[in-house]
Design a protein around this motif. Structure first.
Motif, PDB file in Angstrom:
ATOM      1  N   ARG A   1       6.206 -10.879 -15.510  1.00 27.30           N
ATOM      2  CA  ARG A   1       6.247 -10.266 -14.176  1.00 27.30           C
ATOM      3  C   ARG A   1       5.779  -8.810 -14.234  1.00 27.30           C
ATOM      4  N   ALA A   2       6.192  -8.089 -15.262  1.00 26.98           N
ATOM      5  CA  ALA A   2       5.832  -6.675 -15.382  1.00 26.98           C
ATOM      6  C   ALA A   2       4.323  -6.513 -15.557  1.00 26.98           C
ATOM      7  N   LEU A   3       3.729  -7.357 -16.399  1.00 26.55           N
ATOM      8  CA  LEU A   3       2.286  -7.260 -16.628  1.00 26.55           C
ATOM      9  C   LEU A   3       1.486  -7.625 -15.374  1.00 26.55           C
ATOM     10  N   ARG A   4       1.976  -8.599 -14.625  1.00 25.30           N
ATOM     11  CA  ARG A   4       1.263  -9.010 -13.415  1.00 25.30           C
ATOM     12  C   ARG A   4       1.446  -7.999 -12.278  1.00 25.30           C
ATOM     13  N   LEU A   5       2.550  -7.261 -12.297  1.00 25.08           N
ATOM     14  CA  LEU A   5       2.737  -6.193 -11.307  1.00 25.08           C
ATOM     15  C   LEU A   5       1.757  -5.047 -11.532  1.00 25.08           C
ATOM     16  N   CYS A   6       1.456  -4.778 -12.784  1.00 24.85           N
ATOM     17  CA  CYS A   6       0.624  -3.627 -13.141  1.00 24.85           C
ATOM     18  C   CYS A   6      -0.842  -4.054 -13.249  1.00 24.85           C
TER      19      CYS A   6
ATOM     20  N   LEU B   1       9.079  -3.206 -18.263  1.00 18.07           N
ATOM     21  CA  LEU B   1       8.284  -2.555 -17.215  1.00 18.07           C
ATOM     22  C   LEU B   1       7.648  -1.272 -17.738  1.00 18.07           C
ATOM     23  N   VAL B   2       8.377  -0.534 -18.562  1.00 19.19           N
ATOM     24  CA  VAL B   2       7.834   0.686 -19.166  1.00 19.19           C
ATOM     25  C   VAL B   2       6.641   0.350 -20.048  1.00 19.19           C
ATOM     26  N   GLU B   3       6.772  -0.690 -20.855  1.00 17.90           N
ATOM     27  CA  GLU B   3       5.670  -1.087 -21.749  1.00 17.90           C
ATOM     28  C   GLU B   3       4.450  -1.527 -20.953  1.00 17.90           C
ATOM     29  N   ALA B   4       4.664  -2.284 -19.886  1.00 18.77           N
ATOM     30  CA  ALA B   4       3.549  -2.772 -19.071  1.00 18.77           C
ATOM     31  C   ALA B   4       2.824  -1.615 -18.381  1.00 18.77           C
TER      32      ALA B   4
ATOM     33  N   SER C   1      17.787  -6.024  -9.731  1.00 19.55           N
ATOM     34  CA  SER C   1      18.908  -6.913 -10.065  1.00 19.55           C
ATOM     35  C   SER C   1      18.395  -8.309 -10.385  1.00 19.55           C
ATOM     36  N   TYR C   2      17.421  -8.772  -9.603  1.00 18.03           N
ATOM     37  CA  TYR C   2      16.820 -10.082  -9.876  1.00 18.03           C
ATOM     38  C   TYR C   2      16.050 -10.045 -11.193  1.00 18.03           C
ATOM     39  N   PHE C   3      15.337  -8.935 -11.418  1.00 21.98           N
ATOM     40  CA  PHE C   3      14.541  -8.782 -12.638  1.00 21.98           C
ATOM     41  C   PHE C   3      15.427  -8.859 -13.880  1.00 21.98           C
ATOM     42  N   ASP C   4      16.610  -8.281 -13.803  1.00 18.87           N
ATOM     43  CA  ASP C   4      17.529  -8.275 -14.951  1.00 18.87           C
ATOM     44  C   ASP C   4      18.019  -9.673 -15.317  1.00 18.87           C
ATOM     45  N   ASP C   5      18.011 -10.598 -14.345  1.00 22.64           N
ATOM     46  CA  ASP C   5      18.496 -11.950 -14.600  1.00 22.64           C
ATOM     47  C   ASP C   5      17.429 -12.857 -15.216  1.00 22.64           C
ATOM     48  N   LEU C   6      16.200 -12.353 -15.333  1.00 21.33           N
ATOM     49  CA  LEU C   6      15.120 -13.157 -15.896  1.00 21.33           C
ATOM     50  C   LEU C   6      15.192 -13.175 -17.426  1.00 21.33           C
ATOM     51  N   THR C   7      14.519 -14.141 -18.027  1.00 22.34           N
ATOM     52  CA  THR C   7      14.430 -14.186 -19.486  1.00 22.34           C
ATOM     53  C   THR C   7      13.463 -13.102 -19.967  1.00 22.34           C
ATOM     54  N   SER C   8      13.498 -12.797 -21.240  1.00 20.09           N
ATOM     55  CA  SER C   8      12.626 -11.758 -21.794  1.00 20.09           C
ATOM     56  C   SER C   8      11.159 -12.087 -21.560  1.00 20.09           C
ATOM     57  N   GLU C   9      10.796 -13.340 -21.741  1.00 19.83           N
ATOM     58  CA  GLU C   9       9.398 -13.746 -21.531  1.00 19.83           C
ATOM     59  C   GLU C   9       8.995 -13.603 -20.067  1.00 19.83           C
ATOM     60  N   GLN C  10       9.887 -13.992 -19.150  1.00 26.30           N
ATOM     61  CA  GLN C  10       9.607 -13.850 -17.718  1.00 26.30           C
ATOM     62  C   GLN C  10       9.486 -12.384 -17.323  1.00 26.30           C
ATOM     63  N   LYS C  11      10.328 -11.538 -17.902  1.00 25.95           N
ATOM     64  CA  LYS C  11      10.268 -10.104 -17.585  1.00 25.95           C
ATOM     65  C   LYS C  11       8.913  -9.521 -17.980  1.00 25.95           C
TER      66      LYS C  11
END
Length: 315
Positions: A74-79, A98-101, A61-71
Motif C-alpha cells: 500500500r505504501a509503495l502504491r501510494l507514493c 511508509l517512511v521507506e516508500a 488505524s486501518y493501515f496498522d491492522d494490515l500485514t507487513s507485506e500489505q503495508k
C-alpha cells in the motif's frame, strides 16, 4: 499561472518533514486534497495520485491492522512519481513502511500536530487562494466604511486625487493604478496591490507619494473584498444620468457581477463625498433600506391618493 510547490506548504504551515526530502520541489497542480481510505484496502483503480494525500487517524488505524507485506504494498502504491506529498495529522507515529516508500520514491512525507479537519480546512483555503482565477484592472481600490470600492475611469479623470481625499477623510487605500483581483469563491473577489506599487499613490504634479508614511499604518490595507464599482466619466450633457437610483447596473469581473454606479465628473463636484455616500448607501441597501424604492413607493401612494380624491370630486 501561479506555481505552488510542496516546499510552500512546509514554509506556510510549519509542517515537519519526515521523509522524501528530495521531492519538496514537486509541483501541486490542484487544490483538491485526497484522503486515500479505500486505497488502503488495495483498490487503486481510481486513485487520484496527482493530489496532495492526507492520512488521518482512520486511515492509519486501518493501515496498522494490515500485514507487513500489505503495508509495504500500500505504501509503495501510494507514493507515485507525480504525488506532491503525504501529510500525517494529529502528530501520530509514522509507519516505517511508509517512511521507506517515501524515501525510495522521493515523495515528501510531512506531519502536522493538528486535527485532520483543521489541517484539511487550512490547506484547502491556502490552495484555493493560490489557484483562484486572476485578473488585473486599471483603477483604484479603497476601503470605505468596510466596503471595498473599486474606482474606475479613463486616465486623468481624477481617480488617484479622489482616493487621496478619501484617505484624508479616514478611509484606507488598498491599491492605486493597477488592482490585482482574485476570485477566491464563486462570488468573492479579493483585490490587492502589485508588490511594486503597494501603499503608493501617483498624483499628477506631485509624483509618487507613500500613503502609509504620510498618513500612518491605519490608512492602508493589504487586501479587500470588492463589493462596489464606481465608474468616473467626464460629464456628457447629451447623456441622461440616473437621478433616482432605481436602475442597478453591474460590471462583470471574471465570473462575478459586481454592482456598479456611474458618476459624471465636472468642476465643482466633490467626488470623494459622493463616493463616500455611495458606499454608505450601498451598506444601507444590504441592510434592507433602499431610499430610491422608498421614494418610488411614496410617489405611487401620493398619485393613488390624488387619483382617489379626483374620482370622488367627479362623483
Amino acid at each position: 499561472m501561479v506555481k505552488v510547490r510542496t516546499e510552500d506548504l512546509l514554509n506556510q504551515f510549519q509542517l515537519e518533514l519526515l521523509a522524501g526530502e528530495d521531492g519538496i520541489h514537486r509541483e501541486i497542480f490542484m487544490s483538491d486534497i485526497s484522503r486515500p481510505g479505500i486505497e488502503m484496502t488495495g483498490y487503486f483503480k481510481y486513485y487520484p495520485k496527482d493530489r496532495l494525500q492526507l492520512l488521518g487517524k482512520t486511515e492509519l488505524s486501518y493501515f496498522d491492522d494490515l500485514t507487513s507485506e500489505q503495508k509495504r504494498n500500500r505504501a509503495l502504491r501510494l507514493c507515485t512519481d507525480i504525488t506532491p506529498g503525504i501529510v500525517i495529522t494529529r502528530g501520530m507515529d509514522i509507519p516505517e513502511e511508509l517512511v521507506e516508500a517515501c524515501n525510495k520514491s522521493g515523495v515528501p512525507l510531512m506531519r502536522s500536530p493538528y486535527k485532520t479537519t483543521r489541517v484539511i480546512s487550512r490547506l484547502t483555503n491556502f490552495l484555493e487562494a493560490k489557484f483562484a482565477p486572476f485578473t488585473a484592472v486599471h483603477g483604484v481600490l479603497v476601503d470605505i466604511y468596510g466596503i471595498g470600492v473599486l474606482i474606475t475611469g479613463q486616465s486623468g479623470v481624477g481617480k488617484s486625487e479622489t482616493a487621496l481625499e478619501l484617505v484624508k477623510r479616514g478611509h484606507r487605500l488598498v491599491a492605486d493604478d493597477s488592482v490585482e483581483i482574485r476570485q477566491e469563491d464563486y462570488d468573492r473577489l479579493i483585490g490587492t496591490a502589485p508588490p511594486l506599487i503597494e501603499h503608493l499613490l501617483e498624483i499628477r504634479g506631485l509624483g509618487i507619494i507613500n500613503v502609509m508614511t504620510l498618513f500612518g499604518a491605519g490608512s492602508v490595507r493589504s487586501y479587500k473584498k470588492i463589493s462596489l464599482v464606481i465608474n468616473l466619466e467626464i460629464w456628457d450633457q447629451k447623456k441622461t444620468y440616473d437621478r433616482l437610483g432605481l436602475d442597478e447596473d453591474t460590471m462583470k469581473i471574471i465570473d462575478v457581477d459586481v454592482p456598479k454606479a456611474t458618476i459624471p465628473v465636472r468642476p465643482g463636484r466633490n467626488l470623494a463625498v459622493i463616493i463616500e455616500v455611495a458606499a454608505m448607501n450601498f451598506r444601507l441597501k444590504r441592510m434592507g433600506v433602499n431610499a430610491a424604492e422608498e421614494f418610488s413607493e411614496r410617489l405611487t401612494t401620493m398619485i393613488e391618493q390624488e387619483k382617489s380624491t379626483l374620482d370622488m370630486d367627479l362623483d
